[in-house]
Scaffold this motif. Structure first.
Motif, PDB file in Angstrom:
ATOM      1  N   LEU A  51       0.845  -1.190   0.000  1.00 19.64           N
ATOM      2  CA  LEU A  51       0.000   0.000   0.000  1.00 19.64           C
ATOM      3  C   LEU A  51       0.885   1.245   0.000  1.00 19.64           C
ATOM      4  O   LEU A  51       1.965   1.253   0.589  1.00 19.64           O
ATOM      5  N   GLU A  52       0.389   2.298  -0.652  1.00 15.96           N
ATOM      6  CA  GLU A  52       1.198   3.508  -0.797  1.00 15.96           C
ATOM      7  C   GLU A  52       0.597   4.741  -0.141  1.00 15.96           C
ATOM      8  O   GLU A  52       1.278   5.738   0.037  1.00 15.96           O
ATOM      9  N   LYS A  53      -0.678   4.695   0.210  1.00 18.97           N
ATOM     10  CA  LYS A  53      -1.359   5.862   0.797  1.00 18.97           C
ATOM     11  C   LYS A  53      -1.154   5.897   2.315  1.00 18.97           C
ATOM     12  O   LYS A  53      -0.678   4.932   2.912  1.00 18.97           O
ATOM     13  N   PRO A  54      -1.566   7.002   2.960  1.00 16.83           N
ATOM     14  CA  PRO A  54      -1.559   7.039   4.421  1.00 16.83           C
ATOM     15  C   PRO A  54      -2.449   5.918   4.966  1.00 16.83           C
ATOM     16  O   PRO A  54      -3.441   5.540   4.340  1.00 16.83           O
ATOM     17  N   LEU A  55      -2.085   5.404   6.153  1.00 15.67           N
ATOM     18  CA  LEU A  55      -2.755   4.226   6.684  1.00 15.67           C
ATOM     19  C   LEU A  55      -3.301   4.415   8.092  1.00 15.67           C
ATOM     20  O   LEU A  55      -2.732   5.139   8.910  1.00 15.67           O
ATOM     21  N   LYS A 103       7.663  -2.888   3.639  1.00 15.43           N
ATOM     22  CA  LYS A 103       7.976  -3.351   2.283  1.00 15.43           C
ATOM     23  C   LYS A 103       7.179  -4.585   1.865  1.00 15.43           C
ATOM     24  O   LYS A 103       7.422  -5.152   0.808  1.00 15.43           O
ATOM     25  N   ILE A 104       6.245  -5.022   2.704  1.00 11.96           N
ATOM     26  CA  ILE A 104       5.396  -6.172   2.363  1.00 11.96           C
ATOM     27  C   ILE A 104       3.946  -5.721   2.257  1.00 11.96           C
ATOM     28  O   ILE A 104       3.337  -5.822   1.203  1.00 11.96           O
ATOM     29  N   ALA A 105       3.390  -5.227   3.375  1.00  9.71           N
ATOM     30  CA  ALA A 105       2.008  -4.739   3.360  1.00  9.71           C
ATOM     31  C   ALA A 105       1.955  -3.285   2.905  1.00  9.71           C
ATOM     32  O   ALA A 105       0.970  -2.855   2.316  1.00  9.71           O
ATOM     33  N   TYR A 106       2.994  -2.536   3.206  1.00  9.86           N
ATOM     34  CA  TYR A 106       3.095  -1.130   2.830  1.00  9.86           C
ATOM     35  C   TYR A 106       4.561  -0.826   2.586  1.00  9.86           C
ATOM     36  O   TYR A 106       5.446  -1.600   2.952  1.00  9.86           O
ATOM     37  N   LEU A 107       4.804   0.315   1.968  1.00  3.68           N
ATOM     38  CA  LEU A 107       6.189   0.676   1.639  1.00  3.68           C
ATOM     39  C   LEU A 107       7.026   0.901   2.898  1.00  3.68           C
ATOM     40  O   LEU A 107       8.133   0.410   3.015  1.00  3.68           O
ATOM     41  N   ASP A 108       6.456   1.662   3.861  1.00  8.63           N
ATOM     42  CA  ASP A 108       7.177   1.975   5.096  1.00  8.63           C
ATOM     43  C   ASP A 108       6.163   2.301   6.184  1.00  8.63           C
ATOM     44  O   ASP A 108       5.118   2.885   5.902  1.00  8.63           O
TER      45      ASP A 108
END
Length: 138
Positions: A51-55, A103-108
């Motif tokens: 995922l790339e957006k805010p979480l 790096k798996i569910a989200y970038l960071d």
């Protein structure tokens, strides 16, 4: 997008790095738990792009009821009248799980802008993880 998965077993905190005189290393138990978290995620979401957006992340840790607990107290624990005020601390629970999913569910994990961590008693120890992208305007 919403992601939900369960990590079976007792929750573990992220331990501090250890030093052997020359360099720092991550304790074996921490590495094993982080790998278990990754495995639980990948069993359900293998091939999913990070995922790339805010979480917004919600983590619910369920603790085993101690065996020596009376039946009355066991019921109170299951009814959420008694909470587990035991280690690991909620911030350490979050750290171990969020770092595992980088790096798996989200970038960071810096993408996490809302975080909720709860602790309860249950008949089987596990951790429920819910990750939701925050859309523009939410």
């Amino acid at each position: 997008m919403k992601i939900n998965f369960i990590i079976q077993g007792k929750v573990q905190a992220k331990q501090r790095p250890r030093f052997n005189g020359k360099f720092a290393y991550t304790p074996r138990e921490t590495v094993a738990y982080e790998n278990w978290v990754k495995t639980c995620y990948l069993e359900k979401y293998k091939g999913q792009k990070p995922l790339e957006k805010p979480l917004k992340v919600k983590i619910i840790a369920y603790y085993d009821i101690p065996k020596s607990t009376s039946k009355k107290k066991q019921q109170q624990m299951l009814n959420n009248e008694i909470f587990p005020t035991v280690k690991p601390d909620t911030d350490n629970i979050a750290k171990s799980i969020l770092d595992s999913l980088n790096k798996i569910a989200y970038l960071d994990d810096k993408q996490v802008v809302k975080l909720e961590v709860e602790k309860y008693y249950a008949t089987n120890a596990n951790v429920a993880v819910m990750i939701e992208e925050i859309e523009d305007g939410n």
